[in-house]
Write an enzyme that holds these catalytic residues in place. Structure first.
Site, short mmCIF file in Angstrom:
data_model
loop_
_atom_site.label_atom_id
_atom_site.label_comp_id
_atom_site.label_asym_id
_atom_site.label_seq_id
_atom_site.Cartn_x
_atom_site.Cartn_y
_atom_site.Cartn_z
N MET A 109 -6.00 -6.31 -1.04
CA MET A 109 -7.14 -6.50 -0.15
C MET A 109 -7.84 -5.16 0.09
SD MET A 109 -6.46 -9.60 2.47
CE MET A 109 -5.38 -8.77 3.62
N ALA A 121 -8.33 -1.00 0.80
CA ALA A 121 -7.77 0.05 1.67
C ALA A 121 -6.50 0.59 1.02
CB ALA A 121 -7.52 -0.48 3.07
N GLY A 178 1.45 3.19 -1.77
CA GLY A 178 2.25 2.01 -2.07
C GLY A 178 1.59 1.13 -3.12
N HIS A 179 0.27 0.93 -2.98
CA HIS A 179 -0.47 0.17 -3.98
C HIS A 179 -0.42 0.88 -5.34
CE1 HIS A 179 -2.75 -1.38 -0.32
NE2 HIS A 179 -2.34 -2.49 -0.90
N LYS A 218 7.64 -5.25 0.69
CA LYS A 218 7.36 -5.16 2.13
C LYS A 218 6.99 -6.54 2.67
CE LYS A 218 3.49 -3.59 3.93
NZ LYS A 218 3.06 -4.64 4.91
#
Length: 283
Positions: free
Chosen positions: A30, A32, A36-37, A152
């Site tokens: 989504m 932002a 981690g992405h 997560k």
């Protein structure tokens, strides 16, 4: 790096890649984006010829309109960040709501064999119908060989696995370990909205999970849950929404430990008005 805004154009690009015999990994996001992405994207690139990163704030998975409105939309900086990973290995799909939903942005109704009613499902009405709807549509548009999701959101990961199984989608789902900040806080786009005070307090969440894991070898789930609840009652800045020890397959709360089953501890807390979730494998 090409940014596609229309499903017809990303579809054509993927078809051309597939005609050349190339494999495609997908990381739905989504936006932002954070480190981690990027770890998911790096894994997708390492295991496939190309990676597609979708950037779409999906309205149907928000049960709180205010949360939807506040969710950061940072496409330009997201693309710049992805370029630091690869200029040529990534395709970005950043559709409009109309491109995904037409004039009717509503969710399909799904049956995930009860996974949707546990934990997050009890507190976020309709959330997993929204998740199932967008992931199914993205998979149908992009047709990836593999889809990459972080642990997560472990409940979401299990639900997406169930989605693929029940709808016979030809995608291999790859779960990726939680990426944490230096202080232990699970990386999330929401972390940028934490006040300095709440940011300093938030490592308490992971610290508590690690202690719960240590206790799991000798104490009952009931005793551990009571201990966690008391820890948060005594905390001035963090409010516990839930702490649950659950079977990783069914996500149902543990009744009696079995050596044949695997368990995780799941937690949701509020730091002011920011909701944070985390989990840890127990055995």
């Amino acid at each position: 790096m090409t940014v596609y805004n229309e499903k017809s154009k990303i579809g054509d690009a993927i078809a051309e890649l597939k005609s050349e015999g190339l494999s495609v990994g997908m990381v739905p996001t989504m936006g932002a984006l954070h480190e981690g992405h990027l770890q998911l994207v790096k894994k997708a690139i390492a295991e496939n010829d190309k990676a597609v990163v979708s950037i779409f704030v999906n309205p149907t998975q928000f049960d709180n309109k205010e949360d939807l409105e506040k969710y950061p939309r940072t496409l330009e900086s997201d693309v710049a960040l992805l370029k630091t990973v690869s200029e040529t290995g990534i395709l970005v799909y950043a559709p409009t709501i109309r491109d995904i939903y037409g004039d009717n942005p509503v969710s399909e109704n799904f049956d995930f064999d009860g996974l949707e009613f546990e934990m997050e499902g009890r507190f976020r009405h309709g959330h997993f119908d929204g998740v199932g709807t967008i992931v199914k549509r993205l998979f149908q548009i992009v047709k990836p060989n593999k889809g990459y999701f972080g642990e997560k959101d472990f409940q979401q990961l299990q639900i997406i696995r169930k989605l693929v199984e029940k709808h016979d989608l030809p995608v291999q789902i790859v779960g990726c370990k939680i990426h944490r900040e230096a202080n232990g806080l699970a990386m999330s786009s929401r972390n940028t909205r934490l006040t300095p005070e709440h940011k300093n307090a938030s490592p308490f969440i992971y610290k508590t999970l690690k202690t719960a894991k240590a206790k799991f070898g000798t104490e009952s789930a009931t005793k551990i849950t009571e201990w966690v609840e008391n820890q948060f009652k005594a905390h001035d800045l963090l409010e516990l929404e839930y702490f649950i020890i659950a079977d990783v397959e069914t996500l149902k709360p543990i009744k009696r430990k079995s050596r044949k089953k695997k368990y995780r501890a799941f937690i949701a807390t509020y730091a002011g008005d920011i909701r944070l979730i985390d989990n840890i494998a127990l055995n």
